[in-house]
Write a protein that holds these residues in place. Structure first.
Motif, PDB file in Angstrom:
ATOM      1  N   ASN A   3       0.865  -1.180   0.000  1.00 49.26           N
ATOM      2  CA  ASN A   3       0.000   0.000   0.000  1.00 49.26           C
ATOM      3  C   ASN A   3       0.899   1.227   0.000  1.00 49.26           C
ATOM      4  N   ALA A   4       0.979   1.921  -1.153  1.00 51.84           N
ATOM      5  CA  ALA A   4       1.958   2.987  -1.339  1.00 51.84           C
ATOM      6  C   ALA A   4       1.292   4.356  -1.293  1.00 51.84           C
ATOM      7  N   ASP A   5       2.032   5.310  -0.790  1.00 46.32           N
ATOM      8  CA  ASP A   5       1.587   6.704  -0.745  1.00 46.32           C
ATOM      9  C   ASP A   5       2.707   7.584  -1.295  1.00 46.32           C
ATOM     10  N   PHE A   6       2.764   7.716  -2.633  1.00 51.38           N
ATOM     11  CA  PHE A   6       3.719   8.611  -3.284  1.00 51.38           C
ATOM     12  C   PHE A   6       3.046   9.959  -3.508  1.00 51.38           C
ATOM     13  N   ASP A   7       3.711  11.021  -3.102  1.00 46.82           N
ATOM     14  CA  ASP A   7       3.124  12.356  -3.160  1.00 46.82           C
ATOM     15  C   ASP A   7       2.989  12.810  -4.616  1.00 46.82           C
ATOM     16  N   LYS A   8       1.757  12.955  -5.070  1.00 46.30           N
ATOM     17  CA  LYS A   8       1.516  13.318  -6.463  1.00 46.30           C
ATOM     18  C   LYS A   8       1.996  14.727  -6.767  1.00 46.30           C
ATOM     19  N   ASP A   9       1.869  15.644  -5.813  1.00 50.03           N
ATOM     20  CA  ASP A   9       2.316  17.015  -6.044  1.00 50.03           C
ATOM     21  C   ASP A   9       3.834  17.076  -6.191  1.00 50.03           C
ATOM     22  N   VAL A  10       4.539  16.296  -5.363  1.00 50.41           N
ATOM     23  CA  VAL A  10       6.001  16.290  -5.424  1.00 50.41           C
ATOM     24  C   VAL A  10       6.489  15.669  -6.728  1.00 50.41           C
ATOM     25  N   TRP A  11       5.991  14.489  -7.045  1.00 52.96           N
ATOM     26  CA  TRP A  11       6.462  13.778  -8.241  1.00 52.96           C
ATOM     27  C   TRP A  11       5.864  14.336  -9.519  1.00 52.96           C
ATOM     28  N   GLY A  12       4.608  14.743  -9.474  1.00 48.45           N
ATOM     29  CA  GLY A  12       3.957  15.230 -10.678  1.00 48.45           C
ATOM     30  C   GLY A  12       4.547  16.513 -11.214  1.00 48.45           C
ATOM     31  N   SER A  13       5.132  17.331 -10.336  1.00 48.80           N
ATOM     32  CA  SER A  13       5.735  18.596 -10.770  1.00 48.80           C
ATOM     33  C   SER A  13       7.193  18.436 -11.172  1.00 48.80           C
ATOM     34  N   SER A  14       7.726  17.214 -11.062  1.00 51.30           N
ATOM     35  CA  SER A  14       9.116  16.992 -11.420  1.00 51.30           C
ATOM     36  C   SER A  14       9.207  16.505 -12.867  1.00 51.30           C
ATOM     37  N   SER A  15      10.441  16.334 -13.331  1.00 53.21           N
ATOM     38  CA  SER A  15      10.663  15.821 -14.691  1.00 53.21           C
ATOM     39  C   SER A  15      11.339  14.459 -14.642  1.00 53.21           C
ATOM     40  N   LYS A  16      11.162  13.749 -13.544  1.00 57.32           N
ATOM     41  CA  LYS A  16      11.862  12.493 -13.357  1.00 57.32           C
ATOM     42  C   LYS A  16      11.161  11.345 -14.078  1.00 57.32           C
ATOM     43  N   THR A  17      11.817  10.194 -14.102  1.00 54.16           N
ATOM     44  CA  THR A  17      11.284   9.045 -14.803  1.00 54.16           C
ATOM     45  C   THR A  17       9.889   8.679 -14.302  1.00 54.16           C
ATOM     46  N   ASN A  18       8.953   8.488 -15.227  1.00 60.45           N
ATOM     47  CA  ASN A  18       7.570   8.095 -14.966  1.00 60.45           C
ATOM     48  C   ASN A  18       6.739   9.204 -14.326  1.00 60.45           C
ATOM     49  N   ALA A  19       7.286  10.413 -14.179  1.00 59.13           N
ATOM     50  CA  ALA A  19       6.514  11.498 -13.577  1.00 59.13           C
ATOM     51  C   ALA A  19       5.303  11.853 -14.440  1.00 59.13           C
ATOM     52  N   ALA A  20       5.465  11.811 -15.770  1.00 58.87           N
ATOM     53  CA  ALA A  20       4.334  12.112 -16.653  1.00 58.87           C
ATOM     54  C   ALA A  20       3.218  11.087 -16.472  1.00 58.87           C
ATOM     55  N   ASP A  21       3.582   9.822 -16.313  1.00 57.17           N
ATOM     56  CA  ASP A  21       2.569   8.794 -16.076  1.00 57.17           C
ATOM     57  C   ASP A  21       1.839   9.037 -14.764  1.00 57.17           C
ATOM     58  N   LEU A  22       2.591   9.479 -13.758  1.00 57.12           N
ATOM     59  CA  LEU A  22       1.962   9.758 -12.473  1.00 57.12           C
ATOM     60  C   LEU A  22       0.975  10.915 -12.601  1.00 57.12           C
ATOM     61  N   ARG A  23       1.347  11.948 -13.353  1.00 55.23           N
ATOM     62  CA  ARG A  23       0.444  13.084 -13.555  1.00 55.23           C
ATOM     63  C   ARG A  23      -0.810  12.651 -14.304  1.00 55.23           C
ATOM     64  N   ASN A  24      -0.652  11.768 -15.283  1.00 57.37           N
ATOM     65  CA  ASN A  24      -1.772  11.375 -16.132  1.00 57.37           C
ATOM     66  C   ASN A  24      -2.661  10.316 -15.498  1.00 57.37           C
ATOM     67  N   TYR A  25      -2.048   9.406 -14.756  1.00 58.27           N
ATOM     68  CA  TYR A  25      -2.803   8.246 -14.290  1.00 58.27           C
ATOM     69  C   TYR A  25      -2.879   8.122 -12.773  1.00 58.27           C
ATOM     70  N   GLY A  26      -1.987   8.777 -12.039  1.00 59.78           N
ATOM     71  CA  GLY A  26      -1.987   8.669 -10.598  1.00 59.78           C
ATOM     72  C   GLY A  26      -1.254   7.435 -10.096  1.00 59.78           C
ATOM     73  N   SER A  27      -1.093   7.336  -8.778  1.00 60.11           N
ATOM     74  CA  SER A  27      -0.354   6.231  -8.186  1.00 60.11           C
ATOM     75  C   SER A  27      -1.288   5.067  -7.880  1.00 60.11           C
ATOM     76  N   ALA A  28      -0.689   3.906  -7.681  1.00 60.80           N
ATOM     77  CA  ALA A  28      -1.467   2.698  -7.372  1.00 60.80           C
ATOM     78  C   ALA A  28      -0.669   1.812  -6.438  1.00 60.80           C
ATOM     79  N   ASP A  29      -1.369   0.915  -5.770  1.00 61.04           N
ATOM     80  CA  ASP A  29      -0.703  -0.062  -4.922  1.00 61.04           C
ATOM     81  C   ASP A  29      -0.046  -1.127  -5.799  1.00 61.04           C
ATOM     82  N   ALA A  30       0.854  -1.883  -5.192  1.00 63.26           N
ATOM     83  CA  ALA A  30       1.568  -2.932  -5.914  1.00 63.26           C
ATOM     84  C   ALA A  30       1.180  -4.288  -5.346  1.00 63.26           C
TER      85      ALA A  30
END
Length: 497
Positions: free
Chosen positions: A459-486
């Motif tokens: 059960n993961a809690d990755f901060d969408k505001d932190v990652w979504g505003s960055s240019s790091k790997t998969n950040a665009a996917d996070l902005r478009n689709y959001g985070s999910a559990d694994a």
């Protein structure tokens, strides 16, 4: 008549070769694994393109031979085919039958070629207890907890010597060359010449073993060439050394030190603790602030007084990155550097990896060199035995990042995504956290054959505001689709002999 003599002579030669071959006793060991895997481990919601959401069957065949001349001399040859998915690489139609037309060097041998894991000579100096291991072998720095070193734990070309000093004190020292870009068998174009193409490592450890207490201090030093990682690729592009302010033309000087301790003096309790520190200084033409430095510590306790299981509790902390607004990041990275890809360090059996299975997590997460900058606390119930031939292990852990969230958006130097330096799903900021629960089952069909079923959920809690505003790997996917559990479900057979 001459033909008869020739045939007789040939027969004697064959008998002589047979006698020579039988001079060494041969012992074979190995582990053959076939595993079916269904998992989503990229922490991205549905809609994101991800290969790890598919169903795969993987196979890996490891076979080792010991050629034993006597109790003081033997040679070891360890070979591997795979790891690869069924239908690809070593396990596709035509694998190994013809060369790979787009490859050079070893790649031209075909997709089914055999990989060397180990090939070394193990011998004692005559009439002494001084032991030498010379050749391609496994080198792991001391570690009491985690299953292996988080600094160096890999197969590497090395020469290692060990000797007892007293009944309780031993000395171990060695030299290794993990990388050399100057190779006639390089698989990339442009063989390199001159200085700066290799990495050289020296290391030493002093195990102190007393009744109920084992303490092992150790140290290592590495000289890393500016083109050591391959043709026109700097040493600081290596995964465990790369950071936001490194570039492809730099080498480094690095050192590590630490201590591993295990205490079993108290009845029914086993205490384990480690402290590791490492620093890599980049060759940046006078910029002595560039580099990477950090530490990692752990403590764990097992209760061994129960017959049906072994409860365990643990805590691990590793230093993390700072943001530019804090110190400008002028003093480099604050995560501990590592050499190679530590193969065995893990807590739990999902996010940090699993030593029992082949490839439990995608490359952007899991391996400790990529997730360094975290703390975790957890409990495990190991080797639960309720039914005959069946055992279980359960893990519950909480993980939180120690990397400053501003590091993602304010670091302006170098290629921060190189080798998973700050990939979404592997790099944890202070705003990111996760809960993991695992339940793993092993059933022994025979003494040598096991069926394994490993189930994991995060059960993961990755901060969408932190990652979504960055240019790091998969950040665009996070902005478009959001985070999910694994989740992960892995079923396999393992034949060990």
């Amino acid at each position: 008549m001459k033909k008869i003599y020739a045939i007789a002579l040939l027969g004697l030669m064959v008998l002589g070769l047979a006698a020579t071959a039988s001079a060494a006793d041969i012992k074979a060991t190995g582990k053959w694994q076939i595993e079916a895997t269904m998992q989503n481990a990229d922490f991205l919601d549905k809609g994101a393109v991800s290969e790890d959401k598919t169903f795969n069957i993987e196979q890996r065949v490891r076979t080792a031979f010991q050629f034993i001349a006597n109790e003081n001399l033997k040679g070891v040859l360890d070979l591997q085919i795979g790891s690869a998915n069924w239908g690809t690489g070593a396990f596709s139609i035509g694998a190994g039958r013809s060369g790979n037309l787009t490859g050079t060097g070893s790649l031209a041998a075909g997709n089914g070629n055999i990989m060397l894991r180990k090939g070394y000579v193990d011998f004692k100096w005559p009439n002494t207890k001084v032991n030498f291991l010379v050749g391609f072998q496994t080198v792991s720095l001391p570690a009491a907890f985690g299953g292996g070193s988080a600094i160096l734990d890999d197969q590497v070309a090395a020469a290692v010597v060990s000797t007892p000093i007293t009944d309780n004190v031993k000395l171990l020292a060695g030299y290794a060359r993990p990388y050399d870009a100057n190779s006639a068998y390089a698989t990339t174009a442009g063989n390199l010449t001159g200085a700066g193409t290799s990495t050289d490592v020296v290391f030493a450890a002093v195990p102190l073993d007393f009744k109920g207490v084992n303490i092992t201090p150790f140290a290592a030093y590495a000289s890393i060439g500016s083109t050591t990682a391959g043709a026109m690729t700097g040493g600081t592009a290596l995964p465990g050394l790369a950071t936001g302010n490194s570039s492809a033309t730099e080498g480094a000087r690095a050192y590590w030190g630490g201590v591993a301790a295990t205490v079993t003096a108290l009845d029914n309790f086993k205490f384990m603790a480690d402290f590791n520190y490492g620093k890599a200084t980049y060759n940046q033409g006078g910029n002595s602030n560039g580099g990477r430095a950090g530490w990692m510590a752990d403590i764990a306790v097992d209760y061994t007084g129960l017959k049906m299981m072994t409860p365990s509790a643990f805590f691990v902390y590793s230093s993390g990155e700072k943001g530019n607004s804090t110190d400008g990041n002028s003093d480099g990275s604050h995560r501990m550097p590592s050499l190679g890809n530590p193969q065995n360090w893990a807590v739990g059996s999902f996010f940090f990896g699993d030593r029992n299975f082949i490839n439990p997590v995608p490359a952007n997460a899991g391996y400790v060199q990529r997730v360094m900058g975290f703390w975790t606390a957890g409990v495990s119930l190991k080797d639960i035995k309720i039914f005959d031939k069946m055992s279980h292990t359960a893990h519950l852990l909480y993980v939180k990042g120690t990397n400053d969230k501003k590091f993602l958006t304010e670091n302006t130097g170098g290629n921060i995504n190189v080798a998973g330096v700050a990939n979404y799903g592997g790099f944890l900021t202070t705003k990111d956290s996760l809960w993991e629960i695992d339940f793993n089952t092993k059933y022994m069909i025979y003494d040598e054959l096991a069926v394994n079923l490993d189930l994991g959920y995060i059960n993961a809690d990755f901060d969408k505001d932190v990652w979504g505003s960055s240019s790091k790997t998969n950040a665009a996917d996070l902005r478009n689709y959001g985070s999910a559990d694994a989740y992960s479900a892995r079923l396999g057979v393992a034949y060990s002999f």
